[in-house]
Design a protein around this motif. Sequence first.
Motif, PDB file in Angstrom:
ATOM      1  N   SER A   9      -0.301  18.329  32.574  1.00 19.00           N
ATOM      2  CA  SER A   9      -1.756  18.367  32.583  1.00 19.00           C
ATOM      3  C   SER A   9      -2.239  19.289  33.698  1.00 19.00           C
ATOM      4  CB  SER A   9      -2.257  16.930  32.817  1.00 19.00           C
ATOM      5  OG  SER A   9      -3.632  16.895  33.040  1.00 19.00           O
ATOM      6  N   ASP A  32      -3.174  17.400  22.030  1.00 18.49           N
ATOM      7  CA  ASP A  32      -4.062  16.325  22.493  1.00 18.49           C
ATOM      8  C   ASP A  32      -4.944  15.827  21.344  1.00 18.49           C
ATOM      9  OD1 ASP A  32      -2.974  16.787  24.989  1.00 18.49           O
ATOM     10  OD2 ASP A  32      -4.761  17.759  25.805  1.00 18.49           O
ATOM     11  N   VAL A  35      -2.821  13.525  19.306  1.00 16.16           N
ATOM     12  CA  VAL A  35      -2.604  12.258  20.011  1.00 16.16           C
ATOM     13  C   VAL A  35      -3.855  11.387  19.927  1.00 16.16           C
ATOM     14  CG1 VAL A  35      -2.193  11.203  22.281  1.00 16.16           C
ATOM     15  CG2 VAL A  35      -0.800  13.139  21.532  1.00 16.16           C
ATOM     16  N   MET A  36      -5.021  11.996  20.093  1.00 16.71           N
ATOM     17  CA  MET A  36      -6.261  11.217  19.984  1.00 16.71           C
ATOM     18  C   MET A  36      -6.482  10.728  18.546  1.00 16.71           C
ATOM     19  SD  MET A  36      -7.057  10.840  23.015  1.00 16.71           S
ATOM     20  CE  MET A  36      -8.483   9.826  22.684  1.00 16.71           C
ATOM     21  N   THR A  39      -4.442   7.711  18.570  1.00 11.21           N
ATOM     22  CA  THR A  39      -5.092   6.723  19.436  1.00 11.21           C
ATOM     23  C   THR A  39      -6.243   6.036  18.717  1.00 11.21           C
ATOM     24  OG1 THR A  39      -4.526   7.979  21.422  1.00 11.21           O
ATOM     25  CG2 THR A  39      -6.338   6.400  21.619  1.00 11.21           C
ATOM     26  N   HIS A  48      -0.671   6.622  22.064  1.00 15.90           N
ATOM     27  CA  HIS A  48      -2.034   6.650  22.584  1.00 15.90           C
ATOM     28  C   HIS A  48      -2.092   7.397  23.905  1.00 15.90           C
ATOM     29  CE1 HIS A  48      -1.041   3.393  25.394  1.00 15.90           C
ATOM     30  NE2 HIS A  48      -0.392   2.851  24.390  1.00 15.90           N
ATOM     31  N   ASP A  49      -3.291   7.780  24.258  1.00 14.33           N
ATOM     32  CA  ASP A  49      -3.521   8.648  25.409  1.00 14.33           C
ATOM     33  C   ASP A  49      -3.293   7.980  26.754  1.00 14.33           C
ATOM     34  OD1 ASP A  49      -5.847   7.088  24.847  1.00 14.33           O
ATOM     35  OD2 ASP A  49      -7.069   8.476  26.019  1.00 14.33           O
ATOM     36  N   LYS A  50      -3.046   6.709  26.814  1.00 16.81           N
ATOM     37  CA  LYS A  50      -2.825   6.020  28.091  1.00 16.81           C
ATOM     38  C   LYS A  50      -1.350   6.007  28.498  1.00 16.81           C
ATOM     39  CE  LYS A  50      -7.162   4.990  28.386  1.00 16.81           C
ATOM     40  NZ  LYS A  50      -7.923   6.209  28.409  1.00 16.81           N
ATOM     41  N   PRO A  53       3.091  11.282  29.666  1.00 17.03           N
ATOM     42  CA  PRO A  53       3.404  12.364  28.718  1.00 17.03           C
ATOM     43  C   PRO A  53       4.784  12.256  28.067  1.00 17.03           C
ATOM     44  CG  PRO A  53       2.359  13.271  30.667  1.00 17.03           C
ATOM     45  CD  PRO A  53       2.608  11.809  30.947  1.00 17.03           C
ATOM     46  N   ILE A  56       4.667   9.626  25.329  1.00 12.29           N
ATOM     47  CA  ILE A  56       3.971  10.160  24.150  1.00 12.29           C
ATOM     48  C   ILE A  56       4.907  11.081  23.384  1.00 12.29           C
ATOM     49  CG2 ILE A  56       2.097  11.653  23.342  1.00 12.29           C
ATOM     50  CD1 ILE A  56       0.438  10.608  25.761  1.00 12.29           C
ATOM     51  N   TRP A 130     -11.918  15.003  30.279  1.00 15.50           N
ATOM     52  CA  TRP A 130     -11.639  13.597  30.556  1.00 15.50           C
ATOM     53  C   TRP A 130     -11.550  13.279  32.048  1.00 15.50           C
ATOM     54  CZ3 TRP A 130      -7.097  11.750  32.808  1.00 15.50           C
ATOM     55  CH2 TRP A 130      -6.061  12.670  32.952  1.00 15.50           C
TER      56      TRP A 130
END
Length: 187
Positions: A9, A32, A35-36, A39, A48-50, A53, A56, A130
């Motif tokens: 990031s 991204d 991924v969203m 999510t 999910h984005d939490k 990396p 994920i 974000w």
Amino acid sequence: MIYVISGTSRSGKTMMANKILEEKKIPYMSLDWLVMGFTNGIPEYGIHDKLFPDEIAKKFWSFLKGMCENMIWTDKDYVLEGEAVLPELISELTEKYPDRIRVCFVGYTDIDIEKKVEDVKRYSTGENDWLSNKNDEYISNHITNMVEHSKMIMKDCKDYNLKYFDTSKDFIPTLNRAIDYLFECQD
């Protein structure tokens, strides 16, 4: 050709993809966004984005691999950029399709955390960024985690014979070298 730009990031992945779009007219897709989609659209998949990396990337790999192979089969130029890739995973595709996929990773292993926090705030893309509404401590913790992630990626790139560019110093020139690498011997 599929061009994959991955790394940590705030290392310049999206900047590279936008420059390639502008100069080479090759469209890109941010991982991204995908991924969203997981999510918000299919949370039962556990992507999910939490997550960190690397978590994920591991959960996302079978989907991304299938998507990349289909993109290679269609023989269209495209850029994929995002964190959701690991050297150990993408090396499978670079070995299988050496003339159809180019990959590089970007990160930062040796930065002044406070200066990077200032840069993150200064170069924020606005309310849709974000990190734009996060405090300095949150951003500092994120950057610290990304330094460690960069070190892991740098080591793994060496292990899997993939190219890593460190944007700790000479940020824009390093991104330009990474773009040049992706297009070596192709113009």
